[in-house]
Design a protein around this motif. Structure first.
Motif, PDB file in Angstrom:
ATOM      1  N   LEU A   1      12.380  -6.045   9.382  1.00 42.86           N
ATOM      2  CA  LEU A   1      11.976  -6.489   8.044  1.00 42.86           C
ATOM      3  C   LEU A   1      11.986  -5.354   7.016  1.00 42.86           C
ATOM      4  N   ASP A   2      11.714  -4.127   7.486  1.00 42.99           N
ATOM      5  CA  ASP A   2      11.720  -2.974   6.579  1.00 42.99           C
ATOM      6  C   ASP A   2      12.039  -1.725   7.372  1.00 42.99           C
ATOM      7  N   ASP A   3      13.255  -1.272   7.241  1.00 48.75           N
ATOM      8  CA  ASP A   3      13.745  -0.117   7.995  1.00 48.75           C
ATOM      9  C   ASP A   3      13.085   1.195   7.573  1.00 48.75           C
ATOM     10  N   HIS A   4      12.350   1.197   6.476  1.00 45.96           N
ATOM     11  CA  HIS A   4      11.712   2.423   5.987  1.00 45.96           C
ATOM     12  C   HIS A   4      10.318   2.650   6.572  1.00 45.96           C
ATOM     13  N   VAL A   5       9.798   1.672   7.291  1.00 49.16           N
ATOM     14  CA  VAL A   5       8.451   1.781   7.870  1.00 49.16           C
ATOM     15  C   VAL A   5       8.573   2.069   9.359  1.00 49.16           C
ATOM     16  N   GLU A   6       7.916   3.121   9.806  1.00 55.93           N
ATOM     17  CA  GLU A   6       7.917   3.502  11.218  1.00 55.93           C
ATOM     18  C   GLU A   6       6.624   3.032  11.879  1.00 55.93           C
TER      19      GLU A   6
ATOM     20  N   ARG B   1       0.820  -1.221   0.000  1.00 62.25           N
ATOM     21  CA  ARG B   1       0.000   0.000   0.000  1.00 62.25           C
ATOM     22  C   ARG B   1       0.852   1.268   0.000  1.00 62.25           C
ATOM     23  N   GLN B   2       2.180   1.103  -0.071  1.00 63.17           N
ATOM     24  CA  GLN B   2       3.135   2.209  -0.106  1.00 63.17           C
ATOM     25  C   GLN B   2       2.970   3.158   1.084  1.00 63.17           C
ATOM     26  N   ALA B   3       2.719   2.561   2.244  1.00 60.55           N
ATOM     27  CA  ALA B   3       2.567   3.342   3.470  1.00 60.55           C
ATOM     28  C   ALA B   3       3.931   3.561   4.111  1.00 60.55           C
ATOM     29  N   ARG B   4       4.030   4.615   4.895  1.00 64.69           N
ATOM     30  CA  ARG B   4       5.282   4.940   5.578  1.00 64.69           C
ATOM     31  C   ARG B   4       5.236   4.630   7.065  1.00 64.69           C
ATOM     32  N   ALA B   5       4.009   4.381   7.572  1.00 65.95           N
ATOM     33  CA  ALA B   5       3.889   4.193   9.016  1.00 65.95           C
ATOM     34  C   ALA B   5       2.770   3.221   9.351  1.00 65.95           C
ATOM     35  N   VAL B   6       2.906   2.634  10.541  1.00 65.31           N
ATOM     36  CA  VAL B   6       1.875   1.796  11.137  1.00 65.31           C
ATOM     37  C   VAL B   6       1.433   2.520  12.404  1.00 65.31           C
ATOM     38  N   ILE B   7       0.130   2.672  12.580  1.00 63.48           N
ATOM     39  CA  ILE B   7      -0.414   3.314  13.774  1.00 63.48           C
ATOM     40  C   ILE B   7      -0.923   2.229  14.711  1.00 63.48           C
ATOM     41  N   ARG B   8      -0.474   2.292  15.955  1.00 62.85           N
ATOM     42  CA  ARG B   8      -0.926   1.339  16.968  1.00 62.85           C
ATOM     43  C   ARG B   8      -1.356   2.100  18.215  1.00 62.85           C
ATOM     44  N   GLY B   9      -2.495   1.720  18.765  1.00 66.25           N
ATOM     45  CA  GLY B   9      -2.984   2.320  19.992  1.00 66.25           C
ATOM     46  C   GLY B   9      -2.497   1.539  21.200  1.00 66.25           C
ATOM     47  N   LEU B  10      -2.179   2.261  22.245  1.00 63.42           N
ATOM     48  CA  LEU B  10      -1.762   1.650  23.503  1.00 63.42           C
ATOM     49  C   LEU B  10      -2.727   2.082  24.596  1.00 63.42           C
ATOM     50  N   ARG B  11      -3.259   1.101  25.334  1.00 64.23           N
ATOM     51  CA  ARG B  11      -4.167   1.414  26.442  1.00 64.23           C
ATOM     52  C   ARG B  11      -3.415   1.488  27.756  1.00 64.23           C
ATOM     53  N   ALA B  12      -2.489   0.577  27.948  1.00 62.43           N
ATOM     54  CA  ALA B  12      -1.783   0.480  29.224  1.00 62.43           C
ATOM     55  C   ALA B  12      -0.396  -0.088  28.984  1.00 62.43           C
ATOM     56  N   VAL B  13       0.394  -0.113  30.025  1.00 58.56           N
ATOM     57  CA  VAL B  13       1.748  -0.654  29.942  1.00 58.56           C
ATOM     58  C   VAL B  13       1.716  -2.099  29.449  1.00 58.56           C
ATOM     59  N   SER B  14       0.677  -2.827  29.807  1.00 60.67           N
ATOM     60  CA  SER B  14       0.580  -4.235  29.403  1.00 60.67           C
ATOM     61  C   SER B  14       0.530  -4.396  27.882  1.00 60.67           C
ATOM     62  N   ASP B  15       0.019  -3.414  27.154  1.00 56.11           N
ATOM     63  CA  ASP B  15       0.003  -3.464  25.689  1.00 56.11           C
ATOM     64  C   ASP B  15       1.397  -3.246  25.105  1.00 56.11           C
ATOM     65  N   PHE B  16       2.224  -2.504  25.828  1.00 65.76           N
ATOM     66  CA  PHE B  16       3.485  -2.039  25.270  1.00 65.76           C
ATOM     67  C   PHE B  16       4.442  -3.164  24.903  1.00 65.76           C
ATOM     68  N   GLU B  17       4.583  -4.168  25.747  1.00 66.02           N
ATOM     69  CA  GLU B  17       5.565  -5.223  25.494  1.00 66.02           C
ATOM     70  C   GLU B  17       5.303  -5.931  24.158  1.00 66.02           C
ATOM     71  N   TYR B  18       4.060  -6.347  23.950  1.00 62.49           N
ATOM     72  CA  TYR B  18       3.707  -7.014  22.689  1.00 62.49           C
ATOM     73  C   TYR B  18       3.903  -6.069  21.502  1.00 62.49           C
ATOM     74  N   GLU B  19       3.397  -4.842  21.629  1.00 60.47           N
ATOM     75  CA  GLU B  19       3.491  -3.883  20.521  1.00 60.47           C
ATOM     76  C   GLU B  19       4.940  -3.531  20.195  1.00 60.47           C
ATOM     77  N   MET B  20       5.790  -3.459  21.207  1.00 64.79           N
ATOM     78  CA  MET B  20       7.210  -3.180  20.988  1.00 64.79           C
ATOM     79  C   MET B  20       7.870  -4.314  20.217  1.00 64.79           C
ATOM     80  N   GLN B  21       7.513  -5.561  20.546  1.00 65.14           N
ATOM     81  CA  GLN B  21       8.055  -6.703  19.807  1.00 65.14           C
ATOM     82  C   GLN B  21       7.641  -6.630  18.339  1.00 65.14           C
ATOM     83  N   MET B  22       6.366  -6.348  18.092  1.00 66.63           N
ATOM     84  CA  MET B  22       5.876  -6.274  16.712  1.00 66.63           C
ATOM     85  C   MET B  22       6.548  -5.132  15.951  1.00 66.63           C
TER      86      MET B  22
END
Length: 161
Positions: free
Chosen positions: A108-113, A80-101
Motif C-alpha cells: 500500500l505504501d512502499d515508503h513505510v518500513e 502522521r508522516q511516519a517512516r516506520a511501524v514498530i512491531r514486537g515479536l514474542r515467538a515464531v507464532s507471531d511472525f506469520e501474521y506480522e509478516m502478512q501485515m
C-alpha cells in the motif's frame, strides 16, 4: 524528524509492550503509540482508559506520544508522516501474521518500513490476554505490568460481579 508508529490494542499495556516502546524511543526521534479503535473487539478497558494508562506508563519517555486511530494503519502512518511501524515479536507464532501485515502495508505504501523487534527474553511469554486472565483471579501481576495498570486491573475486576 524520524517518526515511528507503534500500533496495538494495548488492553492493557504490559511490560512487554513498554519494552518495545522504550527500545523504539531509543532509535527514533518520536514514537507514536497508536491505540487501535476496533468496535468488533470486546475490550476490558475503553479506548480512553487505555490511552490514559499508556500516557502514565510512558510519562518518562519524552519522545513518546499516545493517540488512537481508526481505519487502516497505513493511512494513519501517512497522516502522521511516519517512516516506520514498530512491531514486537514474542515467538515464531507471531511472525506469520506480522509478516502478512507488513507485506500488505508495504504494498500500500512502499515508503513505510516495518521494524520487527524481538521482545526481551523475560517478556517472551507475556500477552495482555494472559495478564487479564491472571488479574481476573487475583493473581499477582506486579512484575508483568506497570503499577498504574496493576491498580486499574484490580479496580476493574473488583467492580465486576
Amino acid at each position: 524528524m524520524n517518526i515511528a508508529v507503534c500500533p496495538g490494542s494495548f488492553d492493557p499495556v504490559t511490560n512487554g509492550h513498554l519494552d518495545i516502546i522504550t527500545r523504539g524511543a531509543n532509535i527514533f526521534d518520536k514514537v507514536i503509540v497508536a491505540v487501535l479503535i476496533n468496535a468488533k473487539k470486546q475490550s476490558l478497558f475503553s479506548v480512553e482508559e487505555r490511552i490514559e494508562l499508556l500516557r502514565e506508563a510512558t510519562a518518562g519517555l519524552d519522545n513518546v506520544e499516545v493517540e488512537s486511530f481508526n481505519g487502516l494503519l497505513i493511512d494513519y502512518v501517512r497522516q502522521r508522516q511516519a517512516r516506520a511501524v514498530i512491531r514486537g515479536l514474542r515467538a515464531v507464532s507471531d511472525f506469520e501474521y506480522e509478516m502478512q501485515m507488513a507485506s500488505i502495508n508495504k504494498k500500500l505504501d512502499d515508503h513505510v518500513e516495518t521494524l520487527f523487534m524481538m521482545t526481551s527474553h523475560q517478556y517472551s511469554f507475556l500477552s495482555s490476554s494472559i495478564v487479564k486472565e491472571l488479574a481476573r483471579y487475583s493473581a499477582d501481576v506486579s512484575d508483568l505490568v506497570p503499577p498504574v495498570v496493576e491498580r486499574a486491573l484490580r479496580a476493574k475486576f473488583a467492580a465486576q460481579p
